[in-house]
Write a protein that holds these residues in place. Structure first.
Motif, PDB file in Angstrom:
ATOM      1  N   LEU A  23       0.831  -1.204   0.000  1.00 61.70           N
ATOM      2  CA  LEU A  23       0.000   0.000   0.000  1.00 61.70           C
ATOM      3  C   LEU A  23       0.864   1.252   0.000  1.00 61.70           C
ATOM      4  CD1 LEU A  23      -2.858  -0.908   2.529  1.00 61.70           C
ATOM      5  CD2 LEU A  23      -2.967  -0.900   0.024  1.00 61.70           C
ATOM      6  N   ASN A  24       1.913   1.243   0.816  1.00 65.00           N
ATOM      7  CA  ASN A  24       2.815   2.387   0.883  1.00 65.00           C
ATOM      8  C   ASN A  24       3.445   2.659  -0.472  1.00 65.00           C
ATOM      9  OD1 ASN A  24       5.933   3.295   1.554  1.00 65.00           O
ATOM     10  ND2 ASN A  24       4.446   4.293   2.892  1.00 65.00           N
ATOM     11  N   GLU A  25       3.838   1.604  -1.170  1.00 65.76           N
ATOM     12  CA  GLU A  25       4.446   1.751  -2.492  1.00 65.76           C
ATOM     13  C   GLU A  25       3.437   2.246  -3.525  1.00 65.76           C
ATOM     14  OE1 GLU A  25       5.914  -2.195  -2.971  1.00 65.76           O
ATOM     15  OE2 GLU A  25       7.862  -1.760  -2.006  1.00 65.76           O
ATOM     16  N   MET A  26       2.142   2.004  -3.263  1.00 66.17           N
ATOM     17  CA  MET A  26       1.085   2.486  -4.156  1.00 66.17           C
ATOM     18  C   MET A  26       0.689   3.927  -3.853  1.00 66.17           C
ATOM     19  SD  MET A  26      -1.158  -1.020  -3.943  1.00 66.17           S
ATOM     20  CE  MET A  26      -2.605  -0.482  -4.819  1.00 66.17           C
ATOM     21  N   GLY A  27       1.305   4.503  -2.810  1.00 61.91           N
ATOM     22  CA  GLY A  27       1.007   5.887  -2.456  1.00 61.91           C
ATOM     23  C   GLY A  27      -0.123   6.054  -1.470  1.00 61.91           C
ATOM     24  N   VAL A  28      -0.602   4.957  -0.882  1.00 61.47           N
ATOM     25  CA  VAL A  28      -1.676   5.030   0.104  1.00 61.47           C
ATOM     26  C   VAL A  28      -1.089   5.406   1.464  1.00 61.47           C
ATOM     27  CG1 VAL A  28      -3.515   3.744   1.277  1.00 61.47           C
ATOM     28  CG2 VAL A  28      -3.010   3.286  -1.135  1.00 61.47           C
ATOM     29  N   GLU A  29      -1.729   6.327   2.145  1.00 62.06           N
ATOM     30  CA  GLU A  29      -1.300   6.742   3.479  1.00 62.06           C
ATOM     31  C   GLU A  29      -1.956   5.817   4.502  1.00 62.06           C
ATOM     32  OE1 GLU A  29      -2.396  10.849   3.750  1.00 62.06           O
ATOM     33  OE2 GLU A  29      -1.123  11.445   2.056  1.00 62.06           O
ATOM     34  N   VAL A  30      -1.138   5.173   5.333  1.00 59.37           N
ATOM     35  CA  VAL A  30      -1.640   4.123   6.240  1.00 59.37           C
ATOM     36  C   VAL A  30      -1.357   4.476   7.693  1.00 59.37           C
ATOM     37  CG1 VAL A  30      -1.570   1.675   6.843  1.00 59.37           C
ATOM     38  CG2 VAL A  30      -1.208   2.375   4.450  1.00 59.37           C
ATOM     39  N   ALA A  31      -2.420   4.499   8.483  1.00 62.66           N
ATOM     40  CA  ALA A  31      -2.308   4.592   9.937  1.00 62.66           C
ATOM     41  C   ALA A  31      -2.867   3.299  10.524  1.00 62.66           C
ATOM     42  CB  ALA A  31      -3.077   5.796  10.470  1.00 62.66           C
ATOM     43  N   ILE A  32      -2.314   2.875  11.649  1.00 62.03           N
ATOM     44  CA  ILE A  32      -2.692   1.600  12.251  1.00 62.03           C
ATOM     45  C   ILE A  32      -3.028   1.822  13.723  1.00 62.03           C
ATOM     46  CG2 ILE A  32      -1.948  -0.766  12.750  1.00 62.03           C
ATOM     47  CD1 ILE A  32       0.202  -0.373  10.533  1.00 62.03           C
TER      48      ILE A  32
ATOM     49  N   GLU B 148       6.391   8.912  20.272  1.00 59.39           N
ATOM     50  CA  GLU B 148       5.927  10.297  20.237  1.00 59.39           C
ATOM     51  C   GLU B 148       4.573  10.400  20.935  1.00 59.39           C
ATOM     52  OE1 GLU B 148       5.470  11.697  16.272  1.00 59.39           O
ATOM     53  OE2 GLU B 148       7.579  11.434  15.718  1.00 59.39           O
ATOM     54  N   PRO B 149       4.294  11.551  21.540  1.00 58.84           N
ATOM     55  CA  PRO B 149       2.924  11.769  22.015  1.00 58.84           C
ATOM     56  C   PRO B 149       2.005  11.975  20.816  1.00 58.84           C
ATOM     57  CG  PRO B 149       4.222  13.768  22.275  1.00 58.84           C
ATOM     58  CD  PRO B 149       5.171  12.697  21.812  1.00 58.84           C
ATOM     59  N   TYR B 150       0.750  11.564  20.948  1.00 57.40           N
ATOM     60  CA  TYR B 150      -0.188  11.773  19.840  1.00 57.40           C
ATOM     61  C   TYR B 150      -0.496  13.259  19.703  1.00 57.40           C
ATOM     62  CZ  TYR B 150      -4.400  12.187  17.121  1.00 57.40           C
ATOM     63  OH  TYR B 150      -5.312  12.594  16.170  1.00 57.40           O
ATOM     64  N   ILE B 151      -0.154  13.803  18.553  1.00 55.62           N
ATOM     65  CA  ILE B 151      -0.496  15.186  18.187  1.00 55.62           C
ATOM     66  C   ILE B 151      -1.094  15.127  16.788  1.00 55.62           C
ATOM     67  CG2 ILE B 151       0.379  17.506  17.731  1.00 55.62           C
ATOM     68  CD1 ILE B 151       2.679  16.891  19.682  1.00 55.62           C
ATOM     69  N   ARG B 152      -2.303  15.544  16.659  1.00 58.54           N
ATOM     70  CA  ARG B 152      -3.046  15.337  15.412  1.00 58.54           C
ATOM     71  C   ARG B 152      -2.336  15.934  14.196  1.00 58.54           C
ATOM     72  NH1 ARG B 152      -6.391  18.836  11.823  1.00 58.54           N
ATOM     73  NH2 ARG B 152      -7.760  17.395  10.720  1.00 58.54           N
ATOM     74  N   ASN B 153      -1.888  17.175  14.284  1.00 56.95           N
ATOM     75  CA  ASN B 153      -1.250  17.800  13.126  1.00 56.95           C
ATOM     76  C   ASN B 153       0.054  17.106  12.750  1.00 56.95           C
ATOM     77  OD1 ASN B 153      -3.332  19.591  13.040  1.00 56.95           O
ATOM     78  ND2 ASN B 153      -2.160  21.399  13.660  1.00 56.95           N
ATOM     79  N   ARG B 154       0.792  16.666  13.764  1.00 56.37           N
ATOM     80  CA  ARG B 154       2.035  15.939  13.484  1.00 56.37           C
ATOM     81  C   ARG B 154       1.725  14.598  12.827  1.00 56.37           C
ATOM     82  NH1 ARG B 154       6.214  15.082  18.312  1.00 56.37           N
ATOM     83  NH2 ARG B 154       6.454  17.331  18.015  1.00 56.37           N
ATOM     84  N   ALA B 155       0.660  13.945  13.293  1.00 55.46           N
ATOM     85  CA  ALA B 155       0.262  12.666  12.704  1.00 55.46           C
ATOM     86  C   ALA B 155      -0.054  12.827  11.217  1.00 55.46           C
ATOM     87  CB  ALA B 155      -0.952  12.105  13.440  1.00 55.46           C
ATOM     88  N   ILE B 156      -0.818  13.855  10.888  1.00 62.94           N
ATOM     89  CA  ILE B 156      -1.172  14.082   9.480  1.00 62.94           C
ATOM     90  C   ILE B 156       0.070  14.402   8.658  1.00 62.94           C
ATOM     91  CG2 ILE B 156      -2.381  15.681   7.931  1.00 62.94           C
ATOM     92  CD1 ILE B 156      -4.654  15.749   9.975  1.00 62.94           C
ATOM     93  N   ARG B 157       0.986  15.146   9.238  1.00 60.46           N
ATOM     94  CA  ARG B 157       2.225  15.481   8.517  1.00 60.46           C
ATOM     95  C   ARG B 157       3.042  14.215   8.230  1.00 60.46           C
ATOM     96  NH1 ARG B 157       4.137  18.254   4.632  1.00 60.46           N
ATOM     97  NH2 ARG B 157       6.228  19.123   4.910  1.00 60.46           N
ATOM     98  N   HIS B 158       3.116  13.310   9.196  1.00 63.92           N
ATOM     99  CA  HIS B 158       3.819  12.043   8.965  1.00 63.92           C
ATOM    100  C   HIS B 158       3.200  11.291   7.783  1.00 63.92           C
ATOM    101  CE1 HIS B 158       6.478  12.405  12.282  1.00 63.92           C
ATOM    102  NE2 HIS B 158       5.631  12.100  13.238  1.00 63.92           N
ATOM    103  N   LEU B 159       1.870  11.242   7.761  1.00 59.72           N
ATOM    104  CA  LEU B 159       1.182  10.536   6.683  1.00 59.72           C
ATOM    105  C   LEU B 159       1.469  11.186   5.332  1.00 59.72           C
ATOM    106  CD1 LEU B 159      -2.263   9.893   8.441  1.00 59.72           C
ATOM    107  CD2 LEU B 159      -0.521   8.182   7.896  1.00 59.72           C
ATOM    108  N   GLU B 160       1.449  12.511   5.306  1.00 55.25           N
ATOM    109  CA  GLU B 160       1.705  13.223   4.054  1.00 55.25           C
ATOM    110  C   GLU B 160       3.123  12.984   3.554  1.00 55.25           C
ATOM    111  OE1 GLU B 160      -1.357  17.009   4.717  1.00 55.25           O
ATOM    112  OE2 GLU B 160       0.758  17.203   5.257  1.00 55.25           O
ATOM    113  N   LYS B 161       4.051  12.695   4.467  1.00 56.71           N
ATOM    114  CA  LYS B 161       5.432  12.413   4.090  1.00 56.71           C
ATOM    115  C   LYS B 161       5.657  10.939   3.737  1.00 56.71           C
ATOM    116  CE  LYS B 161       7.867  16.117   6.569  1.00 56.71           C
ATOM    117  NZ  LYS B 161       8.811  16.512   5.511  1.00 56.71           N
ATOM    118  N   GLY B 162       4.583  10.153   3.749  1.00 59.29           N
ATOM    119  CA  GLY B 162       4.704   8.757   3.357  1.00 59.29           C
ATOM    120  C   GLY B 162       5.112   7.819   4.482  1.00 59.29           C
TER     121      GLY B 162
END
Length: 234
Positions: A40-49, A109-123
């Protein structure tokens, strides 16, 4: 195959990662489940678990123990599971971050919503531990909450059953499987998809759920690509 969804939240139970031992973490099993996540990551899908901790501790089975303390122990169990999943993903050369709802900065890391989204956007793959960080809430509720917060397109609920049935298929051989079902019916019929709080969060935020079996780990990829696996709750 072309992905139908851009950002997904995968819910993995702790028990599914325990393998045949039914307790702890079986790394061969975890690696097998992580292979499709890499695809999924190689297909460009952003994955949170979101991971459960039932492979180490089940608070509801703790007898006379104080419920809040038992749930706190369960949250810590999810962190052990999250770190195990993180390690397996890193062995597959993926960039991963673990975020926890209870602060423990030496290990995650502590859960921080904006940081979480940034991680996803960076793959990067995100693994959430500690559930919601509060007692009396399940990791299914945590999955629904995090999916709403990160604006996931869908929740992938990987289970040991191949979909949603009108009764327990292990007890009733005549149980009927649904291809599609509404949150309204799930709540009214009290079907064992996820707890009512989790289902209500998904219903209120229009987040569909695909419930499917992990017997074939590639079902994770098939579900994201829109193929007919399991049951869609919407």
């Amino acid at each position: 195959m072309k992905p139908k969804y851009k950002r997904v939240l995968l819910k993995l139970s702790g028990e599914s990662l325990a393998g045949d031992e039914k307790h702890g973490i079986d790394f061969d099993t975890v690696l097998r489940f992580c292979q499709p996540i890499k695809k999924l990551n190689e297909m460009g899908v952003e994955v949170a678990i979101v991971v459960g901790g039932g492979n180490f501790w089940r608070g509801r089975s703790s007898g006379n123990m104080d419920r809040t303390r038992a749930d706190h122990m369960g949250m810590l169990a999810t962190v052990i599971t999250a770190l195990g999943v993180c390690d397996a993903l890193e062995q597959l050369d993926l960039e991963v971050r673990v975020q926890t709802a209870i602060s423990m900065q030496q290990v995650a890391e502590p859960y921080i919503r904006n940081r979480a989204i940034r991680h996803l956007e960076k793959g990067r793959i995100l693994v959430f531990g500690c559930g919601t960080g509060n007692p009396f809430f399940s990791t299914d509720t945590a999955a629904s909450l995090r999916a709403a917060e990160i604006e996931a397109d869908i929740i992938l609920k990987a289970t040991m059953v191949d979909g949603v049935y009108d009764s327990d298929p292990k007890k009733n051989p005549e149980a009927k499987k649904f291809d599609r079902i509404s949150f309204h019916d799930v709540l009214n019929k009290d079907l064992a998809v996820m707890d009512s709080t989790a289902a209500a969060i998904c219903k209120d935020n229009n987040i569909p759920i695909i419930v499917f079996s992990l017997d074939n780990p590639d079902n994770i990829v098939s579900a994201v690509c829109g193929e007919n696996v399991g049951t869609i709750v919407e």
